[in-house]
Design a protein around this motif. Structure first.
Motif, PDB file in Angstrom:
ATOM      1  N   CYS A  30       0.797  -1.234   0.000  1.00 51.54           N
ATOM      2  CA  CYS A  30       0.000   0.000   0.000  1.00 51.54           C
ATOM      3  C   CYS A  30       0.826   1.279   0.000  1.00 51.54           C
ATOM      4  N   GLY A  31       2.144   1.198   0.208  1.00 53.48           N
ATOM      5  CA  GLY A  31       2.980   2.385   0.183  1.00 53.48           C
ATOM      6  C   GLY A  31       3.177   3.058   1.528  1.00 53.48           C
ATOM      7  N   TYR A  32       2.623   2.500   2.601  1.00 51.73           N
ATOM      8  CA  TYR A  32       2.821   3.067   3.933  1.00 51.73           C
ATOM      9  C   TYR A  32       4.315   3.072   4.269  1.00 51.73           C
ATOM     10  N   ILE A  33       4.797   4.173   4.884  1.00 54.11           N
ATOM     11  CA  ILE A  33       6.216   4.280   5.248  1.00 54.11           C
ATOM     12  C   ILE A  33       6.361   4.196   6.758  1.00 54.11           C
ATOM     13  N   TYR A  34       7.200   3.258   7.173  1.00 49.44           N
ATOM     14  CA  TYR A  34       7.576   3.139   8.576  1.00 49.44           C
ATOM     15  C   TYR A  34       8.923   3.827   8.735  1.00 49.44           C
ATOM     16  N   GLU A  35       8.971   4.887   9.562  1.00 49.92           N
ATOM     17  CA  GLU A  35      10.215   5.629   9.741  1.00 49.92           C
ATOM     18  C   GLU A  35      11.017   5.010  10.875  1.00 49.92           C
ATOM     19  N   GLY A  36      12.231   4.650  10.564  1.00 47.61           N
ATOM     20  CA  GLY A  36      13.115   4.038  11.548  1.00 47.61           C
ATOM     21  C   GLY A  36      14.110   3.135  10.853  1.00 47.61           C
ATOM     22  N   GLU A  37      15.268   2.964  11.486  1.00 48.99           N
ATOM     23  CA  GLU A  37      16.320   2.142  10.886  1.00 48.99           C
ATOM     24  C   GLU A  37      15.960   0.663  10.895  1.00 48.99           C
ATOM     25  N   VAL A  38      15.287   0.225  11.937  1.00 52.35           N
ATOM     26  CA  VAL A  38      14.994  -1.203  12.086  1.00 52.35           C
ATOM     27  C   VAL A  38      13.485  -1.401  12.114  1.00 52.35           C
ATOM     28  N   LEU A  39      13.001  -2.318  11.274  1.00 51.26           N
ATOM     29  CA  LEU A  39      11.579  -2.656  11.244  1.00 51.26           C
ATOM     30  C   LEU A  39      11.380  -3.878  12.149  1.00 51.26           C
ATOM     31  N   PRO A  94      10.334  -7.299  13.528  1.00 52.06           N
ATOM     32  CA  PRO A  94       9.927  -8.471  12.739  1.00 52.06           C
ATOM     33  C   PRO A  94       8.442  -8.809  12.852  1.00 52.06           C
ATOM     34  N   ASP A  95       7.808  -8.373  13.945  1.00 51.73           N
ATOM     35  CA  ASP A  95       6.379  -8.673  14.120  1.00 51.73           C
ATOM     36  C   ASP A  95       5.486  -7.495  13.724  1.00 51.73           C
ATOM     37  N   PHE A  96       6.102  -6.481  12.982  1.00 51.40           N
ATOM     38  CA  PHE A  96       5.341  -5.285  12.616  1.00 51.40           C
ATOM     39  C   PHE A  96       4.243  -5.646  11.615  1.00 51.40           C
ATOM     40  N   ILE A  97       3.072  -5.054  11.801  1.00 54.69           N
ATOM     41  CA  ILE A  97       1.934  -5.204  10.887  1.00 54.69           C
ATOM     42  C   ILE A  97       1.598  -3.833  10.321  1.00 54.69           C
ATOM     43  N   CYS A  98       1.450  -3.738   9.018  1.00 55.71           N
ATOM     44  CA  CYS A  98       1.117  -2.458   8.373  1.00 55.71           C
ATOM     45  C   CYS A  98      -0.232  -1.961   8.896  1.00 55.71           C
ATOM     46  N   PRO A  99      -0.278  -0.725   9.431  1.00 54.08           N
ATOM     47  CA  PRO A  99      -1.544  -0.218   9.976  1.00 54.08           C
ATOM     48  C   PRO A  99      -2.593   0.075   8.908  1.00 54.08           C
ATOM     49  N   ILE A 100      -2.177   0.141   7.631  1.00 53.13           N
ATOM     50  CA  ILE A 100      -3.122   0.446   6.559  1.00 53.13           C
ATOM     51  C   ILE A 100      -3.705  -0.832   5.961  1.00 53.13           C
ATOM     52  N   CYS A 101      -2.806  -1.705   5.443  1.00 55.24           N
ATOM     53  CA  CYS A 101      -3.306  -2.885   4.719  1.00 55.24           C
ATOM     54  C   CYS A 101      -3.192  -4.180   5.510  1.00 55.24           C
ATOM     55  N   LYS A 102      -2.596  -4.094   6.727  1.00 57.81           N
ATOM     56  CA  LYS A 102      -2.494  -5.240   7.653  1.00 57.81           C
ATOM     57  C   LYS A 102      -1.565  -6.342   7.164  1.00 57.81           C
ATOM     58  N   HIS A 103      -0.634  -6.015   6.258  1.00 62.31           N
ATOM     59  CA  HIS A 103       0.338  -7.006   5.801  1.00 62.31           C
ATOM     60  C   HIS A 103       1.530  -7.027   6.750  1.00 62.31           C
ATOM     61  N   PRO A 104       2.236  -8.162   6.799  1.00 55.49           N
ATOM     62  CA  PRO A 104       3.330  -8.316   7.767  1.00 55.49           C
ATOM     63  C   PRO A 104       4.618  -7.632   7.315  1.00 55.49           C
ATOM     64  N   ALA A 105       5.614  -7.632   8.202  1.00 53.51           N
ATOM     65  CA  ALA A 105       6.909  -7.000   7.953  1.00 53.51           C
ATOM     66  C   ALA A 105       7.584  -7.561   6.700  1.00 53.51           C
ATOM     67  N   SER A 106       7.292  -8.822   6.357  1.00 51.83           N
ATOM     68  CA  SER A 106       7.923  -9.449   5.190  1.00 51.83           C
ATOM     69  C   SER A 106       7.513  -8.750   3.880  1.00 51.83           C
ATOM     70  N   ASP A 107       6.422  -7.962   3.921  1.00 57.15           N
ATOM     71  CA  ASP A 107       5.997  -7.225   2.724  1.00 57.15           C
ATOM     72  C   ASP A 107       6.538  -5.792   2.680  1.00 57.15           C
ATOM     73  N   PHE A 108       7.502  -5.493   3.535  1.00 56.54           N
ATOM     74  CA  PHE A 108       8.143  -4.179   3.551  1.00 56.54           C
ATOM     75  C   PHE A 108       9.539  -4.284   2.922  1.00 56.54           C
ATOM     76  N   ARG A 109       9.985  -3.201   2.315  1.00 57.30           N
ATOM     77  CA  ARG A 109      11.373  -3.133   1.845  1.00 57.30           C
ATOM     78  C   ARG A 109      11.990  -1.834   2.342  1.00 57.30           C
ATOM     79  N   LYS A 110      13.316  -1.842   2.492  1.00 54.57           N
ATOM     80  CA  LYS A 110      14.040  -0.685   3.011  1.00 54.57           C
ATOM     81  C   LYS A 110      14.059   0.441   1.971  1.00 54.57           C
ATOM     82  N   LEU A 111      13.878   1.689   2.432  1.00 53.74           N
ATOM     83  CA  LEU A 111      13.948   2.856   1.539  1.00 53.74           C
ATOM     84  C   LEU A 111      15.390   3.126   1.146  1.00 53.74           C
TER      85      LEU A 111
END
Length: 201
Positions: free
Chosen positions: A173-182, A184-201
């Protein structure tokens, strides 16, 4: 006046100046065209909202200072961003006057000036096209004129680069999590997908 003055019109950005009584004013224009060579005749287009326009309509005379590659951005800002009705455009500017009594810039930032007398005014909507006979002119420096391309490449300040964001972006969904370390149990607050669906900026 010699042909070198008219040659300086080939390319350029200009400070147009006029005088009404004790009041001087000036503005930036980007088109001065030679329309005849005998006599030397030019045309300029001036925005009706600018005070310099009103002065030329009233007095029928103006000067054009042809800016060189030595022009500073402050000159463009000074003459470009205000009409001049309520400010003294010549305050703090090193100026000279031509035979017609009108100011021209003689600051090392101009390579020539031309004085002209209006012979025809044509309403073209938001602007007036003034056609004028050249009455005087002088080459002030053997410097190339400041073209638009040169202005944007060398005179106008480059915008500050946006600070690079650090963090992680959700590839769903394009949500940005600000921080150096994501976490591992983070869930996207918008689309509810897990940390594995995130990539580093």
């Amino acid at each position: 006046m010699n042909d070198q003055v008219m040659h300086k019109l080939s390319y350029g950005l200009f400070v147009l100046t006029a005088k009404d009584g004790e009041k001087d004013n000036g503005c930036i224009i980007n088109t001065v065209t030679q329309v005849a060579s005998e006599p030397n005749r030019i045309s300029i287009s001036v925005n009706k909202k600018n005070y310099t326009h009103d002065m030329i309509l009233k007095t029928g005379e103006f000067n054009v200072s042809i800016l060189s590659e030595k022009a500073k951005f402050d000159t463009f800002r000074h003459f470009g961003f205000q009409s001049g009705r309520d400010v003294d455009k010549m305050a703090g500017i090193e100026i000279s006057r031509s035979a017609n009594g009108i100011v021209y810039l003689n600051t090392g930032e101009t390579n020539a000036y031309i004085s002209a007398k209006v012979i025809q005014s044509i309403d073209v909507g938001s602007h007036t096209l003034f056609i004028a006979d050249v009455t005087d002119g002088e080459v002030l420096a053997d410097t190339p004129s400041a073209t638009y391309a040169y202005y944007f490449s060398n005179i106008k300040p480059k915008p500050e680069p946006a600070p690079k964001k650090t963090g992680w972006i959700c590839t769903i969904c394009g949500y940005i999590y600000e921080g150096e370390v994501l976490p591992p149990d983070f869930i996207c607050p918008i689309c509810k997908h897990p940390a594995s669906d995130f990539r580093k900026l």
